[in-house]
Design an enzyme around this catalytic site. Structure first.
Site, PDB file in Angstrom:
ATOM      1  N   ALA A  38       0.827  -1.202   0.000  1.00 40.79           N
ATOM      2  CA  ALA A  38       0.000   0.000   0.000  1.00 40.79           C
ATOM      3  C   ALA A  38       0.864   1.255   0.000  1.00 40.79           C
ATOM      4  O   ALA A  38       2.015   1.234   0.441  1.00 40.79           O
ATOM      5  CB  ALA A  38      -0.926   0.013   1.218  1.00 40.79           C
ATOM      6  N   ASP A  39       0.288   2.329  -0.501  1.00 38.73           N
ATOM      7  CA  ASP A  39       0.966   3.617  -0.473  1.00 38.73           C
ATOM      8  C   ASP A  39      -0.086   4.721  -0.525  1.00 38.73           C
ATOM      9  O   ASP A  39      -1.135   4.551  -1.155  1.00 38.73           O
ATOM     10  CB  ASP A  39       1.924   3.769  -1.657  1.00 38.73           C
ATOM     11  CG  ASP A  39       2.857   4.953  -1.470  1.00 38.73           C
ATOM     12  OD1 ASP A  39       3.900   4.771  -0.811  1.00 38.73           O
ATOM     13  OD2 ASP A  39       2.546   6.052  -1.949  1.00 38.73           O
TER      14      ASP A  39
END
Length: 202
Positions: free
Chosen positions: A71-72
């Site tokens: 995730a980012d």
């Protein structure tokens, strides 16, 4: 009934780990060490998708059998992507500009399914949430900056910490603003024939 699949979080974010644990999941944490400065895209949503996929891919390549979540997050403010502030003056400048205004927090998240040492599926999604900021006083901004929290989070704010009072409201998934959309993760798992409840550890 639980399913015997290893769940791996390809992120060093304590907030993402806490979200998953609160949802009954107990992932192993393997940090990807992806150089984020090398990943660029024309749009902020595309950039977080590429970063999430790069992190998941880097960790998936180390696995034999696992569900890997990468995730980012980036805040899009006036068309510009804002990650973690470079330093205290940068964080101060951001809050002075964001005060009383709105931005869009984009969270990219990737689910890579690794079986027998091979990635058998990849699912990448982007969740975008409109964040409406309050107008903290100069004294409040300085007090918040002094905690160090704004330096550790994308956009210099978070909903799950001391910055929460400085957000008036959000339009969208609050969990995605914290770092990971659990609703989206549930949907990604469902595409693999898995219920998120199957991965609960009791």
């Amino acid at each position: 009934m639980s399913v015997d699949r290893r769940l791996v979080l390809a992120s060093a974010s304590p907030a993402r780990l806490a979200l998953m644990r609160q949802a009954g999941l107990t992932p192993e944490v393997v940090v990807s060490h992806v150089d984020e400065s090398t990943v660029r895209a024309a749009r902020v949503g595309e950039q977080v998708a590429l970063l999430a996929a790069a992190k998941a891919k880097a960790v998936a390549e180390q696995q034999t059998d696992a569900l890997v979540v990468g995730a980012d997050s980036l805040l899009e403010f006036r068309g510009q992507p804002l990650g973690k502030p470079a330093d205290l003056p940068d964080a101060r400048d951001r809050w002075q500009r964001m005060s009383g205004r709105s931005g869009v927090l984009h969270t990219g998240q990737a689910l890579f399914d690794v079986q027998g040492g091979q990635v058998v599926s990849r699912d990448v999604a982007v969740v975008s949430t409109v964040v409406h900021f309050a107008s903290p006083t100069p004294r409040e901004i300085e007090a918040y900056l002094a905690t160090g929290e704004p330096l550790a989070v994308a956009g210099a704010f978070t909903l799950d910490g001391l910055g929460a009072p400085f957000v008036r409201r959000v339009e969208g998934d609050p969990a995605a603003v914290v770092g990971l959309s659990l609703a989206t993760l549930r949907a990604q798992l469902a595409k693999r024939g898995l219920a998120i409840t199957d991965l609960w550890r009791r």
